[in-house]
Design an enzyme around this catalytic site. Structure first.
Site, short mmCIF file in Angstrom:
data_model
loop_
_atom_site.label_atom_id
_atom_site.label_comp_id
_atom_site.label_asym_id
_atom_site.label_seq_id
_atom_site.Cartn_x
_atom_site.Cartn_y
_atom_site.Cartn_z
N ARG A 183 -8.91 2.19 11.49
CA ARG A 183 -8.11 1.74 10.35
C ARG A 183 -9.03 1.58 9.16
NH1 ARG A 183 -3.12 -0.58 10.46
NH2 ARG A 183 -2.44 -1.73 8.59
N CYS A 195 0.80 -1.22 0.00
CA CYS A 195 0.00 0.00 0.00
C CYS A 195 0.83 1.27 0.00
CB CYS A 195 -0.92 0.01 1.22
SG CYS A 195 -0.04 0.07 2.81
N ARG A 233 -9.74 0.92 5.30
CA ARG A 233 -9.12 0.25 4.18
C ARG A 233 -10.15 -0.02 3.09
NH1 ARG A 233 -5.37 1.90 6.41
NH2 ARG A 233 -3.39 0.88 6.94
N GLU A 264 -7.14 -5.90 -0.72
CA GLU A 264 -7.20 -4.91 0.35
C GLU A 264 -6.09 -3.89 0.16
OE1 GLU A 264 -5.69 -3.61 4.47
OE2 GLU A 264 -4.71 -4.70 2.84
#
Length: 361
Positions: free
Chosen positions: A198, A115, A200, A154
């Site tokens: 978090r 990421c 995502r 993801e």
């Protein structure tokens, strides 16, 4: 090319997610899976591959709903060491050097591709990144060559905004061009039972036009609080405590001291804000990025708990390594909730085909 499906809504009966207090792996089985109509499904024993596996958070999420991992890949040696200690197998290395034909047949591809090229915190080079940005195309290659029935990817939320949304549109169009119906949604770990904010982006794809929807948040009364994941401080290594000057600096920049326990982190502007949950764990953050009560760093076990790992998960690397590994990992309750929804949609689709075939006869 098939149109992007977006977020569909399933109107069936929902069952809330329950989390353990980390004495064992959380169980998120939905009662819908056990209904009589879905008995003897071919999806009762599905196979998946775990790409960019890290320390196995995504794997745990899909194993908890009945999946079997038949191939894994991770090029970071320290992460692979943790993975091997917990799963009894060493993941394959650099996926760019592994031919599709050498990967076992599977039903679902899982991939939390790197990421950093798309992160707000990272360099934001995206597909221009020399080593990581192009790894999405390794996923595309394997999907094209193996053509599994489904996948789940993801990444950081900022992937959707990178290059004014062009990067995300490119990814979606490439997945659709392979023949997949694609669904995407930003999910927050804080909504699924762990005290960590978090966010995502989750991208799910299916070869068939299944009736899929993303999971609903866990009711607030059933979520773990920060106090639930903290260890007994009397038993912690004293090296976790910060110097008095760091502690004092944090206190001086807070407008109000909240009730303990709380978490603070210092943003890029130097602002210190307390919360009753952790901000997102980050692999490359400074040692004092997150502090408990402005006094100490979270322990290795606490960081794993913030990601939903069970206490049975073995820690076999130094603190600095587990900090990086948890920052690169996933919130397991989010992945498991998505896995549950994917599996239900696949079983439902299979059942509908079976029912219609019988009805035609």
């Amino acid at each position: 090319m098939k149109p992007m499906s977006g977020q569909t809504i399933y109107t069936g009966k929902e069952k809330s997610v329950q989390l353990s207090i980390f004495d064992s792996a959380p169980t998120l089985y939905n009662a819908e899976f056990k209904t009589q109509q879905f008995q003897n499904s071919s999806w009762d024993n599905f196979r998946f591959i775990d790409l960019f596996a890290g320390i196995g958070g995504t794997r745990l999420g899909f194993e908890h709903v009945g999946g079997q991992c038949v191939f894994s890949s991770e090029w970071d040696k320290q992460a692979a060491k943790t993975y091997e200690a917990n799963f009894g197998e060493t993941p394959h290395g650099d996926i760019t050097k592994i031919a599709s034909k050498d990967i076992s047949d599977f039903d679902i591809l899982l991939g939390g591709f790197p990421c950093q090229p798309f992160s707000i915190i990272g360099d934001k080079d995206g597909f221009k990144h020399e080593t990581q940005g192009t790894l999405f195309f390794e996923i595309e290659r394997i999907l094209r060559d193996k053509h599994p029935k489904a996948f789940m990817l993801e990444n950081v939320r900022n992937l959707t905004a990178h290059n004014n949304g062009k990067t995300f549109s490119t990814i979606i169009s490439h997945l659709q061009a392979l023949g997949y119906y694609v669904h995407s949604k930003v999910l927050n770990a804080l909504d699924f039972g762990v005290p960590q904010k978090r966010e995502r982006i989750i991208i799910c794809g299916f070869l068939n036009e299944v009736h899929f929807s993303f999971p609903n948040p866990v009711p607030k009364g059933e979520r773990l609080a920060l106090d639930d994941i903290l260890e007994n401080e009397d038993e912690l290594d004293k090296s976790l405590w910060v110097k008095d000057c760091i502690k004092q600096s944090r206190f001086e920049r807070m407008k109000k001291i909240p009730e303990r326990p709380y978490v603070t982190h210092e943003n890029v502007g130097g602002l210190v804000t307390p919360h009753y949950f952790s901000c997102a764990l980050r692999a490359g953050a400074s040692a004092n990025y997150i502090l408990i009560n402005n006094e100490r760093r979270p322990s290795a076990r606490e960081m794993l708990r913030l990601q939903g790992f069970p206490d049975t998960f073995k820690i076999v690397v130094p603190y600095s390594s587990i900090k990086k590994q948890t920052g690169n990992s996933v919130a397991i309750p989010v992945i498991e909730a998505v896995a549950e929804k994917m599996l239900f949609a696949l079983k439902e689709h299979e059942w509908k085909i079976r029912y219609n075939d019988n009805d035609d006869r």
